[in-house]
Design a protein around this motif. Structure first.
Motif, mmCIF file in Angstrom:
data_model
loop_
_atom_site.group_PDB
_atom_site.id
_atom_site.type_symbol
_atom_site.label_atom_id
_atom_site.label_comp_id
_atom_site.label_asym_id
_atom_site.label_seq_id
_atom_site.Cartn_x
_atom_site.Cartn_y
_atom_site.Cartn_z
ATOM 1 N N LEU A 142 0.847 -1.191 0.000
ATOM 2 C CA LEU A 142 0.000 0.000 0.000
ATOM 3 C C LEU A 142 0.883 1.242 0.000
ATOM 4 C CD1 LEU A 142 -2.941 1.050 0.259
ATOM 5 C CD2 LEU A 142 -2.553 1.144 2.723
ATOM 6 N N ARG A 143 0.726 2.087 -0.998
ATOM 7 C CA ARG A 143 1.458 3.357 -1.057
ATOM 8 C C ARG A 143 0.572 4.407 -0.405
ATOM 9 N NH1 ARG A 143 5.491 1.966 -4.535
ATOM 10 N NH2 ARG A 143 4.936 0.692 -6.318
ATOM 11 N N GLU A 144 1.036 4.882 0.749
ATOM 12 C CA GLU A 144 0.212 5.795 1.539
ATOM 13 C C GLU A 144 0.621 7.244 1.368
ATOM 14 O OE1 GLU A 144 -1.172 4.644 5.402
ATOM 15 O OE2 GLU A 144 -0.065 2.761 5.214
ATOM 16 N N GLU A 145 -0.371 8.097 1.551
ATOM 17 C CA GLU A 145 -0.176 9.533 1.532
ATOM 18 C C GLU A 145 -1.223 10.120 2.463
ATOM 19 O OE1 GLU A 145 -1.022 10.730 -2.521
ATOM 20 O OE2 GLU A 145 -2.678 9.328 -2.605
ATOM 21 N N MET A 146 -1.100 11.398 2.771
ATOM 22 C CA MET A 146 -2.136 12.053 3.562
ATOM 23 C C MET A 146 -3.212 12.505 2.583
ATOM 24 S SD MET A 146 -2.299 12.064 6.609
ATOM 25 C CE MET A 146 -3.324 12.629 7.897
ATOM 26 N N VAL A 147 -4.425 12.000 2.762
ATOM 27 C CA VAL A 147 -5.521 12.266 1.835
ATOM 28 C C VAL A 147 -6.473 13.285 2.451
ATOM 29 C CG1 VAL A 147 -7.432 11.223 0.544
ATOM 30 C CG2 VAL A 147 -5.335 9.903 0.949
ATOM 31 N N ASP A 148 -6.831 14.291 1.665
ATOM 32 C CA ASP A 148 -7.852 15.249 2.086
ATOM 33 C C ASP A 148 -9.201 14.638 1.719
ATOM 34 O OD1 ASP A 148 -9.729 17.319 2.317
ATOM 35 O OD2 ASP A 148 -8.219 18.851 1.890
ATOM 36 N N ILE A 149 -9.832 14.015 2.698
ATOM 37 C CA ILE A 149 -11.075 13.291 2.465
ATOM 38 C C ILE A 149 -12.191 14.240 2.014
ATOM 39 C CG2 ILE A 149 -12.861 11.865 3.553
ATOM 40 C CD1 ILE A 149 -10.269 10.328 3.069
ATOM 41 N N GLY A 150 -12.193 15.473 2.522
ATOM 42 C CA GLY A 150 -13.217 16.432 2.109
ATOM 43 C C GLY A 150 -13.197 16.674 0.611
ATOM 44 N N VAL A 151 -11.995 16.877 0.061
ATOM 45 C CA VAL A 151 -11.847 17.091 -1.387
ATOM 46 C C VAL A 151 -12.228 15.819 -2.142
ATOM 47 C CG1 VAL A 151 -10.168 17.534 -3.229
ATOM 48 C CG2 VAL A 151 -10.102 18.900 -1.126
ATOM 49 N N LEU A 152 -11.743 14.679 -1.659
ATOM 50 C CA LEU A 152 -12.042 13.399 -2.308
ATOM 51 C C LEU A 152 -13.549 13.135 -2.337
ATOM 52 C CD1 LEU A 152 -11.155 10.716 -3.556
ATOM 53 C CD2 LEU A 152 -10.819 9.837 -1.240
ATOM 54 N N LEU A 153 -14.219 13.359 -1.221
ATOM 55 C CA LEU A 153 -15.665 13.102 -1.175
ATOM 56 C C LEU A 153 -16.442 14.043 -2.077
ATOM 57 C CD1 LEU A 153 -16.357 12.196 2.542
ATOM 58 C CD2 LEU A 153 -16.257 10.705 0.557
ATOM 59 N N ASN A 154 -15.971 15.264 -2.226
ATOM 60 C CA ASN A 154 -16.639 16.174 -3.149
ATOM 61 C C ASN A 154 -16.525 15.647 -4.584
ATOM 62 O OD1 ASN A 154 -18.143 18.643 -3.588
ATOM 63 N ND2 ASN A 154 -16.326 19.334 -4.683
ATOM 64 N N GLU A 155 -15.367 15.084 -4.945
ATOM 65 C CA GLU A 155 -15.193 14.486 -6.270
ATOM 66 C C GLU A 155 -16.127 13.282 -6.449
ATOM 67 O OE1 GLU A 155 -11.057 13.482 -6.664
ATOM 68 O OE2 GLU A 155 -10.419 15.543 -6.330
ATOM 69 N N VAL A 156 -16.204 12.439 -5.414
ATOM 70 C CA VAL A 156 -17.075 11.262 -5.463
ATOM 71 C C VAL A 156 -18.533 11.708 -5.609
ATOM 72 C CG1 VAL A 156 -17.945 9.303 -4.098
ATOM 73 C CG2 VAL A 156 -15.478 9.785 -4.186
ATOM 74 N N TYR A 157 -18.923 12.718 -4.841
ATOM 75 C CA TYR A 157 -20.284 13.258 -4.883
ATOM 76 C C TYR A 157 -20.619 13.802 -6.272
ATOM 77 C CZ TYR A 157 -24.095 16.551 -3.840
ATOM 78 O OH TYR A 157 -25.273 17.253 -3.851
ATOM 79 N N GLN A 158 -19.694 14.578 -6.858
ATOM 80 C CA GLN A 158 -19.921 15.129 -8.202
ATOM 81 C C GLN A 158 -20.059 14.005 -9.231
ATOM 82 O OE1 GLN A 158 -20.593 18.319 -8.827
ATOM 83 N NE2 GLN A 158 -20.318 18.750 -6.656
ATOM 84 N N GLY A 159 -19.235 12.969 -9.103
ATOM 85 C CA GLY A 159 -19.345 11.810 -9.994
ATOM 86 C C GLY A 159 -20.679 11.101 -9.823
ATOM 87 N N GLY A 160 -21.154 11.034 -8.581
ATOM 88 C CA GLY A 160 -22.452 10.422 -8.304
ATOM 89 C C GLY A 160 -23.598 11.195 -8.936
ATOM 90 N N LEU A 161 -23.500 12.526 -8.894
ATOM 91 C CA LEU A 161 -24.530 13.349 -9.537
ATOM 92 C C LEU A 161 -24.601 13.066 -11.027
ATOM 93 C CD1 LEU A 161 -23.971 16.808 -7.763
ATOM 94 C CD2 LEU A 161 -25.888 15.217 -7.409
#
Length: 192
Positions: A30-49
């Motif tokens: 697993l290649r880890e990084e610090m993820v900004d979940i808020g930004v990621l979820l906004n992308e997921v939400y927009q894709g869902g729309l």
């Protein structure tokens, strides 16, 4: 048209099998990084729309810490899979809520829908490859039968667990519960 649909279904199946193979490979750490979940979820939400095409009511709720160590690409895949399933199995004008919150200090991503629900007898087998509750329904929605197996493997790679609760005719909630230590930023992980 039928040949094009079958070709697309086969392409999706091969792509999902390749993802699953990569996730199961012990030589692929697993290649880890610090993820900004808020930004990621906004992308997921927009894709869902886009995927919903205005046929559902989607909500996004983000509470608590939104920085978590993990693999952004894998998390995006798991989050997208759970939202895509909710959209596919929720009738038009139904509602779907994506949530990020902390429960007992543990970060949780959940997708709750007002969809068709799942009989309790099927829940323990949902993450098996190619397992389908209703074969005719999943064919018409275009699923490969591998999405929840992929989510399960991504969860395991992040030391998370997948929780599923559902009631026939009332909807389902799929939650990924991550360990609290993922909220702490290790010094060797760079922000993404």
């Amino acid at each position: 048209r039928l040949m094009a649909e079958q070709t697309k279904r086969m392409e999706n199946l091969v792509a999902d099998l390749l993802v699953l193979s990569r996730l199961e490979n012990n030589q692929n750490p697993l290649r880890e990084e610090m993820v900004d979940i808020g930004v990621l979820l906004n992308e997921v939400y927009q894709g869902g729309l886009l995927l919903s095409g205005g046929k559902h009511v989607l909500h996004l709720e983000v509470e608590g810490s939104t920085k978590m160590s993990g693999n952004r690409e894998e998390l995006r895949s798991a989050f997208d899979n759970l939202l895509g399933n909710a959209i596919r199995y929720t009738p038009e004008s139904g509602s779907i809520t994506l949530r990020w919150f902390e429960r007992g200090g543990q970060p949780v991503y959940s997708v709750q829908d007002s969809g068709i629900g799942i009989p309790a007898i099927h829940i323990p087998r949902l993450t098996e490859r190619f397992y389908r509750v209703d074969r005719s329904r999943s064919r018409e929605t275009g699923g490969t039968g591998l999405g929840l197996a992929i989510v399960k493997h991504i969860a395991m790679r992040h030391q998370a667990r997948l929780e599923i609760s559902s009631e026939e005719g009332k909807g389902s909630t799929f939650s990924l519960v991550f360990p609290s230590r993922r909220l702490d930023m290790p010094s060797d992980i760079t922000p993404a």
